[in-house]
Design an enzyme around this catalytic site. Structure first.
Site, short mmCIF file in Angstrom:
data_model
loop_
_atom_site.label_atom_id
_atom_site.label_comp_id
_atom_site.label_asym_id
_atom_site.label_seq_id
_atom_site.Cartn_x
_atom_site.Cartn_y
_atom_site.Cartn_z
N HIS A 137 36.74 58.14 45.20
CA HIS A 137 35.86 57.65 44.31
C HIS A 137 35.52 58.89 43.11
O HIS A 137 35.68 58.50 41.70
CB HIS A 137 34.40 57.49 44.80
CG HIS A 137 34.07 56.02 45.33
ND1 HIS A 137 34.73 55.11 44.61
CD2 HIS A 137 33.92 55.64 46.45
CE1 HIS A 137 34.28 53.97 45.59
NE2 HIS A 137 33.88 54.31 46.53
N ARG B 147 41.80 37.20 26.50
CA ARG B 147 40.99 36.98 27.61
C ARG B 147 39.24 37.60 27.05
O ARG B 147 39.03 38.63 27.08
CB ARG B 147 41.35 38.01 28.58
CG ARG B 147 42.61 37.78 29.41
CD ARG B 147 42.54 36.52 30.08
NE ARG B 147 41.89 36.68 31.34
CZ ARG B 147 42.30 37.22 32.39
NH1 ARG B 147 43.31 37.78 32.39
NH2 ARG B 147 41.31 37.58 33.51
#
Length: 522
Positions: free
Chosen positions: A400, A492
């Protein structure tokens, strides 16, 4: 918000349901529909969370506490965070929501299933921001009471200090962010980790797989330096591998929680994955990337011969290669090599070392320092924004903290094993986040980058059909235009909307339809 049920099963969820199930939930539902091996799960929807705030009469109180908060004031941030989380935890979950959660849990198994309970915020795992690790996850949860407590604590974690800080810095309004909770069968993995379907920095078509023994929390948290495998999709083979010394693994502990155990000397140096397993993982990654249209960051687990896909989210950190810097010092003159590790975020930076052994030590970090710690964690994000570079003893390029470092554009070297012992507070060092090297002394500030020159495009290829591009991300528009394509075949638009930090419904409710349209055009 649109009236939605308190519970949705993965089979009912598509990626368009992000407003109800958050980024993680939407991705899991979409992967389930693709036929990928996703463990069984249901989602406690964001609407259930908002009902909780409203029905218990704490919604206005919570948001008033967050208004005008200076997130750069650490003491104020921590104080308000604790206060708001206490407010959320001080009131019970409404009975009708409790009943729906318990009923869904019962459907997972006759005798109750051991589950993982994962937060899924509606401003999480987006193409432009990962929000990695900002909310809570609870593993090895068993029984109705423990499940309800875990859901409650996931809700409260939406207002953790690191989550509040990160949202503020990313421009998200707290009132517009909700949280769903994924309740998923816990895979008692023998090996697990993370893969990137493209190189997370350069975007090369290389699948990067990192893995270690036990549950994946060890890899994503940076608690262990994992094995690293590079799979070339073009040749269909593993082209590079680094077998790390893996000191620990995380495993379920009894009927609740997890524990850390030390590995034997043989397990520490044994390869986690075979070439066949790497290839199978790369295949699943390729399916996900092809479907989403953008490179993916995927968490996986293996039990026996069976692979499970636990999560998939867009890679938020791919950057175009830098133009060589005019006047930059050649590597040979950077100074004495002090340490080597794994380059996790590119760039070269110099500064004063600050050893951080606990998150409380981050208060001593000043702008321009170098953060050196055994392992980074999401609580350090505010400090990570202030430093010029990061060096850790443990961790890999898919943990992370490494993801967030790349997102911040901060050079980082992980997995050095001994940085906190070798380096000293106040020592001046230089960190090469691409090569994974730490040097003695400071690097001279390079001259400004040379101005890029325009290169004439090659003569267009004449085809019998129009060749058009698919565009998913706003920042990709210029690159798409530079290809010389005949136009846009697919836009998109949902990614444009996600970048606004407010839902279309919010604009409608506030009579701001024209603002919504104008923001899409800008």
């Amino acid at each position: 918000m649109k009236e939605m049920p308190n519970i949705l099963w993965l089979e009912e969820i598509k990626k368009e349901d992000i407003i109800s199930v958050g980024g993680k939930g939407a991705s899991l539902g979409e992967m389930t529909s693709l036929g990928l091996p996703v463990p069984k799960a249901f989602v406690v929807t964001a609407q259930a969370f908002r009902k909780f705030l409203i029905e218990k009469g704490i919604e206005d109180t919570v948001f008033r506490r967050l208004e005008r908060l200076d997130v750069d004031d650490n003491d104020a941030l921590e104080s308000v965070s604790r206060e708001v989380q206490d407010i959320v935890l001080s009131v019970d979950i409404p009975d009708h929501i409790k009943e729906d959660i318990i009923d869904a849990y019962a459907r997972m198994g006759a005798n109750g299933e051991v589950v993982a309970v994962r937060s899924s915020a509606t401003a999480e795992d987006l193409p432009e921001a990962s929000f990695a690790g900002q909310q809570e996850t609870f593993l090895n949860v068993l029984g109705d009471d423990d499940l309800l407590e875990a859901v409650h604590r996931c809700w409260a974690s939406l207002y953790g200090a690191r989550a509040i800080y990160y949202r503020a810095k990313q421009g998200f309004d707290d009132r517009g962010v909700n949280i769903a909770v994924v309740v998923q069968d816990l895979i008692r993995s023998e090996k697990s980790g993370v893969l990137f379907t493209s190189h997370p920095v350069t975007g090369e078509p290389l699948t990067i797989v990192e893995g270690s023994w036990g549950l994946g929390e060890a890899v994503v948290s940076g608690s262990v330096s994992p094995d690293n495998y590079v799979f070339d999709l073009r040749s269909g083979r593993v082209v590079d591998r680094l077998i790390a010394e893996k000191e620990i693994m995380i495993v379920p502990e009894g009927e609740r929680g997890v524990k850390t155990v030390n590995l034997s000397s043989e397990e520490r140096i044994a390869p986690v994955l075979s070439d066949d397993e790497v290839a199978r993982l790369a295949t699943f990654g390729e399916i996900a990337e092809e479907h989403y249209g953008v490179p993916q960051d995927i968490e996986w687990a293996i039990v026996g011969d069976e692979i499970f896909i636990l999560q998939s989210r867009p890679i938020t950190t791919i950057r175009q290669p830098d133009i060589p810097r005019a006047g930059a010092k050649p590597e040979s003159t950077l100074g004495e090599v002090l340490l080597e590790g794994q380059g996790a975020s590119p760039g070269i930076a110099s500064g004063r070392v600050v050893i951080v052994r606990d998150v409380r030590d981050t208060s001593t970090i000043k702008e321009g320092d170098i953060l050196v710690t055994r392992m980074t964690n999401p609580d350090m994000v505010p400090a990570m924004r202030r430093v010029r570079a990061i060096v850790t003893d443990e961790g890999g390029m898919t943990c992370h903290a490494a993801i967030v470092s790349r997102e911040l554009g901060t050079p980082a070297v992980v997995g050095t094993k001994k940085a906190t012992k070798t380096l000293q507070d106040g020592q001046v060092i230089s960190v090469d986040g691409e090569k994974g090297i730490i040097y003695e002394g400071a690097v001279e500030t390079p001259a400004p980058a040379a101005q890029a020159t325009t290169v004439a495009a090659a003569a267009p290829i004449i085809t019998g059909t129009l060749v058009k591009v698919n565009v998913s991300l706003p920042e990709a528009a210029k690159r798409a235009a530079d290809t010389g394509a005949d136009g846009v075949g697919l836009l998109r638009i949902e990614h444009l909307i996600l970048g606004l930090a407010k839902t279309p419904g919010w604009y409608v409710e506030h009579g701001e339809e024209e603002t919504f349209i104008n923001e899409l055009y800008t």
